[in-house]
Write an enzyme that holds these catalytic residues in place. Structure first.
Site, PDB file in Angstrom:
ATOM      1  N   HIS A  10       1.115  -0.833  -0.088  1.00  0.00           N
ATOM      2  CA  HIS A  10      -0.071   0.063   0.204  1.00  0.00           C
ATOM      3  C   HIS A  10       0.777   1.053  -0.250  1.00  0.00           C
ATOM      4  O   HIS A  10       2.201   0.945  -0.585  1.00  0.00           O
ATOM      5  CB  HIS A  10      -0.605  -0.124   1.197  1.00  0.00           C
ATOM      6  CG  HIS A  10      -1.449  -1.369   1.335  1.00  0.00           C
ATOM      7  ND1 HIS A  10      -3.168  -1.840   0.731  1.00  0.00           N
ATOM      8  CD2 HIS A  10      -1.172  -2.707   2.117  1.00  0.00           C
ATOM      9  CE1 HIS A  10      -2.720  -3.377   0.567  1.00  0.00           C
ATOM     10  NE2 HIS A  10      -2.250  -3.618   1.810  1.00  0.00           N
ATOM     11  N   GLU A  24      -2.280   0.716   7.398  1.00  0.00           N
ATOM     12  CA  GLU A  24      -1.377  -0.293   6.959  1.00  0.00           C
ATOM     13  C   GLU A  24      -0.130   0.200   6.783  1.00  0.00           C
ATOM     14  O   GLU A  24       0.811  -0.913   6.571  1.00  0.00           O
ATOM     15  CB  GLU A  24      -2.074  -1.482   6.531  1.00  0.00           C
ATOM     16  CG  GLU A  24      -1.274  -3.049   6.183  1.00  0.00           C
ATOM     17  CD  GLU A  24      -1.345  -3.670   4.975  1.00  0.00           C
ATOM     18  OE1 GLU A  24      -2.995  -3.619   4.663  1.00  0.00           O
ATOM     19  OE2 GLU A  24      -1.181  -4.563   5.001  1.00  0.00           O
ATOM     20  N   HIS A  79       2.452  -7.279   4.391  1.00  0.00           N
ATOM     21  CA  HIS A  79       1.365  -6.943   5.046  1.00  0.00           C
ATOM     22  C   HIS A  79       0.931  -6.795   6.329  1.00  0.00           C
ATOM     23  O   HIS A  79       1.137  -7.943   7.293  1.00  0.00           O
ATOM     24  CB  HIS A  79       0.145  -7.545   3.588  1.00  0.00           C
ATOM     25  CG  HIS A  79       0.665  -6.857   2.184  1.00  0.00           C
ATOM     26  ND1 HIS A  79      -0.226  -5.896   1.720  1.00  0.00           N
ATOM     27  CD2 HIS A  79       1.541  -7.045   1.511  1.00  0.00           C
ATOM     28  CE1 HIS A  79       0.010  -5.944   0.661  1.00  0.00           C
ATOM     29  NE2 HIS A  79       0.895  -6.292  -0.052  1.00  0.00           N
ATOM     30  N   GLU A 144       1.464 -11.661   5.897  1.00  0.00           N
ATOM     31  CA  GLU A 144       0.659 -10.830   6.407  1.00  0.00           C
ATOM     32  C   GLU A 144       0.852 -10.787   8.065  1.00  0.00           C
ATOM     33  O   GLU A 144       0.536 -11.865   8.420  1.00  0.00           O
ATOM     34  CB  GLU A 144      -1.299 -11.426   6.664  1.00  0.00           C
ATOM     35  CG  GLU A 144      -2.568 -11.126   4.689  1.00  0.00           C
ATOM     36  CD  GLU A 144      -1.700 -10.090   4.369  1.00  0.00           C
ATOM     37  OE1 GLU A 144      -1.933  -9.409   5.073  1.00  0.00           O
ATOM     38  OE2 GLU A 144      -2.463 -10.110   3.560  1.00  0.00           O
TER      39      GLU A 144
END
Ligand code: ZN
Length: 271
Positions: A10, A24, A79, A144
């Site tokens: 992102h 995030e 992430h 993640e």
């Protein structure tokens, strides 16, 4: 030379997941920057590049193109999870492709190293059809790291120690999985000395010229920053293309730049 491409998920107008006052995109960038520092300081012959070094919008295509053009040996996309849950999971591409067993093996080692270091709940080694994994031409994985909407995990995410620990966990896994060589203590000053080998690519009296050099370097794929340098009454703006605790990594960067025609040198910078 092992080239590792880190992708902080992102950025810019895409915050990623949000929760408990966290975004995030900020966490992934902090982890990636810390991880780059650890890899370049503690291991020999390793070159790390990031898909973004600040909070800016970068498309998924731009990210995989950058990794592919650079010809990275490994890609890791970082992430933070959301949606109710806790713990850690990792991904490789779901498709059938050449070298999948090697991609799988590397991911497994990294996955286990992270679970061990973080003591996280293991959500599993998974597969998915993510762009970063599908469109990259080198072995790749996506991690993640905890759930941003889990209050307990988010509390930890707010601390510097958490960021550092996640970065160390990733570094341990990468080092083991792709056999990075630890830097010998003889060619690196002790961290507490606070000395860095800086690769300087241009020293300018006019800020405008330094900015122009920074722009040209960026076009060639090198992130840099400007640092004022005082000599008697004059201030020069130095363009720094990498700051390393390990001298041989600075020398590698220097060679890389010289090979494409930049006139650079190394200085020792004390904090
Ligand atoms: Zn994400």
């Amino acid at each position: 030379m092992v080239k590792i491409f880190l992708d902080p998920g992102h950025g810019g107008n895409d915050p990623g997941t949000i929760g408990n006052g966290l975004q995030e995109k900020d966490l992934t960038l902090a982890i990636a920057r810390e991880l780059q520092q650890i890899l370049e300081s503690n291991y020999k012959d390793v070159n790390v590049r990031l898909s973004r070094t600040k909070d800016r919008t970068v498309s998924l295509n731009q990210r995989t193109s950058a990794a592919n053009q650079w010809n990275a040996d490994y890609l890791l996309s970082i992430h933070i999870n959301a949606g109710g849950g806790e713990g850690f999971e990792s991904y490789i591409w779901r498709g059938n492709f050449n070298g999948k067993s090697r991609t799988e093996k590397i991911r497994s080692v990294i996955h286990r190293a992270i679970i061990d270091e973080m003591n996280w709940r293991d959500r599993g080694e998974k597969e998915a059809n993510f762009h970063m994994l599908r469109e990259s031409t080198m072995p790749a994985a996506l991690t993640e790291n905890g759930f941003i909407d889990n209050e307990e995990e988010a509390e930890q995410m707010k601390t510097k120690q958490w960021i550092k620990k996640v970065a160390i966990a990733h570094a341990n896994g990468i080092a083991e999985a792709i056999n990075l060589n630890e830097a010998e203590s003889s060619d690196a000053p002790k961290p507490e000395e606070g000395a860095f080998y800086r690769v300087v690519c241009g020293s300018f009296r006019k800020l405008k010229n330094a900015k122009e050099r920074k722009y040209v370097l960026n076009k060639k794929g090198f992130q840099s920053f400007l640092s004022p340098y005082h000599e008697e009454e004059t201030t020069y703006y130095r363009v720094i293309v990498g700051s390393f605790q390990n001298k041989s990594n600075a020398e590698d960067r220097l060679k890389e730049l010289q090979n494409i025609g930049f006139d650079c040198f190394i200085t020792v910078f004390e904090e």
